[in-house]
Design an enzyme around this catalytic site. Structure first.
Site, PDB file in Angstrom:
ATOM      1  N   ASP A 183      28.411  64.044  15.493  1.00 14.51           N
ATOM      2  CA  ASP A 183      27.909  63.388  16.706  1.00 14.51           C
ATOM      3  C   ASP A 183      26.486  62.846  16.525  1.00 14.51           C
ATOM      4  OD1 ASP A 183      29.536  63.226  19.017  1.00 14.51           O
ATOM      5  OD2 ASP A 183      29.451  65.407  19.290  1.00 14.51           O
ATOM      6  N   GLN A 214      33.128  68.958  22.200  1.00 13.93           N
ATOM      7  CA  GLN A 214      33.271  67.953  23.251  1.00 13.93           C
ATOM      8  C   GLN A 214      32.378  68.306  24.449  1.00 13.93           C
ATOM      9  OE1 GLN A 214      35.034  65.142  22.889  1.00 13.93           O
ATOM     10  NE2 GLN A 214      34.585  64.406  24.944  1.00 13.93           N
ATOM     11  N   LYS A 223      41.105  61.665  19.509  1.00 16.37           N
ATOM     12  CA  LYS A 223      40.350  61.946  18.281  1.00 16.37           C
ATOM     13  C   LYS A 223      41.279  62.578  17.244  1.00 16.37           C
ATOM     14  CE  LYS A 223      35.924  62.301  20.610  1.00 16.37           C
ATOM     15  NZ  LYS A 223      34.950  63.091  21.335  1.00 16.37           N
TER      16      LYS A 223
HETATM   17  N1  GUN Z   1      31.592  63.431  25.653  1.00 17.26           N
HETATM   18  C1  GUN Z   1      31.489  62.106  25.945  1.00 17.26           C
HETATM   19  N2  GUN Z   1      31.043  61.416  24.876  1.00 17.26           N
HETATM   20  C2  GUN Z   1      30.853  62.321  23.890  1.00 17.26           C
HETATM   21  C3  GUN Z   1      30.409  62.210  22.536  1.00 17.26           C
HETATM   22  O1  GUN Z   1      30.076  61.137  22.022  1.00 17.26           O
HETATM   23  N3  GUN Z   1      30.365  63.370  21.838  1.00 17.26           N
HETATM   24  C4  GUN Z   1      30.705  64.578  22.385  1.00 17.26           C
HETATM   25  N4  GUN Z   1      30.608  65.667  21.618  1.00 17.26           N
HETATM   26  N5  GUN Z   1      31.120  64.703  23.638  1.00 17.26           N
HETATM   27  C5  GUN Z   1      31.200  63.583  24.376  1.00 17.26           C
END
Ligand code: GUN
Length: 281
Positions: A118, A95, A51
């Site tokens: 998100d 996350q 990311k």
């Molecule tokens: N962990 C796995 N997929 C995601 C996601 O789309 N967003 C977040 N914040 N954590 C994750």
């Protein structure tokens, strides 16, 4: 047809890079993404690194705040409040999964809805289900964009959503409904999964069961989007038996190289959208 998620994601990032350069010359500012990572979960560490890398690549400000596994919940919550008030931060992502002593719900609800890249905040969930403007969770948004690449007009198509999670199944259902699909949601308690699947024009599989969807579950010419990422002895596989289903489907996403790469590109897209909303106020 094999749907190339890697290329679609690269195209989307190239598009965003251009947009960000334009935004920079208009506003003398660029979108900023801050990711919070708690603990040492190996897949989470890889996701967060990617990311950060892609955010920088498209020209955003990118910051990762790392906390040890035993960090107190109050520290994370007060950091989120601080980021909510920081104009340089357009998007905040915490996350998941979080350690058990941290209340995921509290964390999600502390993020300002306008910075919730998100799309997990109940305000965004509510707006999406009411058909209003909202942040859309990155994985279903990625599925949706890939699906639209294959088929522009989804009016009246019968879509099966395998899985009912907040992360994928529920928001994906909203996106399909918006496109006037007839949507059936199936899950672990569904009586006859195979019969349900074999009626579908579109299958979205997001349950985390390796190769669950077999060739004889799929109608000829169906479009199949595989969200699953399952580690097995024979490597990474999706929720769909790719070898069998790719012979029958009109289009299918591979694993890896399908939905996966789109997810981060969609996160960057959501961050740009949050930035634009603030600037146009
Ligand atoms: N962990 C796995 N997929 C995601 C996601 O789309 N967003 C977040 N914040 N954590 C994750």
């Amino acid at each position: 047809m094999i749907i190339d998620g890697k290329k679609a994601a690269a195209d989307l990032r190239a598009d965003l890079k251009k947009k960000i350069a334009e935004l920079k010359s208009t506003y003398n500012a660029v979108p900023g993404l801050t990711v919070l990572l708690v603990g040492e979960d190996p897949p989470s560490k890889i996701y967060v690194k990617n990311k950060e890398k892609f955010a920088k690549e498209v020209g955003m400000n990118s910051e990762v705040i790392r906390y040890p596994e035993n960090i107190e919940e109050t520290v994370v919550l007060s950091k989120i409040r601080e980021l909510n008030n920081n104009d340089k931060v357009s998007g905040i992502l915490v996350q998941l999964p979080l350690p058990k002593h941290i209340d995921k719900r509290k964390v999600i609800e502390t993020i300002l809805p306008g910075k919730d890249v998100d799309g997990f905040h109940p305000i965004n969930v509510g707006n999406l289900s009411s058909g209003y403007d909202s942040s859309i969770p990155c994985t279903p948004l990625g599925c949706y964009l890939l699906l639209k690449k294959v088929e522009k007009n989804l009016n009246g198509k019968h879509a099966i959503m395998i899985g009912r999670s907040n992360l994928n199944g529920k928001p994906m259902t909203q996106l399909l409904l918006k496109e006037n699909c007839t949507v059936t949601i199936v899950h672990s308690k569904t009586k006859d999964l195979k019969a349900e699947c074999s009626r579908a024009d579109i299958i979205i599989a997001a349950v985390g069961k390796p190769k669950l969807v077999k060739g004889d579950w799929v109608k000829k010419g169906a479009i199949v989007i595989d969200v699953g990422i399952n580690k097995t002895d024979s490597g990474l596989v999706g929720d769909v038996d790719f070898d069998e289903v790719s012979k029958i489907a009109k289009a299918i996403t591979p694993v890896p190289g399908g939905v996966g790469p789109m997810t981060i590109a969609c996160l960057l897209n959501n961050t740009v959208e949050c930035f634009k909303k603030v600037q146009s106020k």
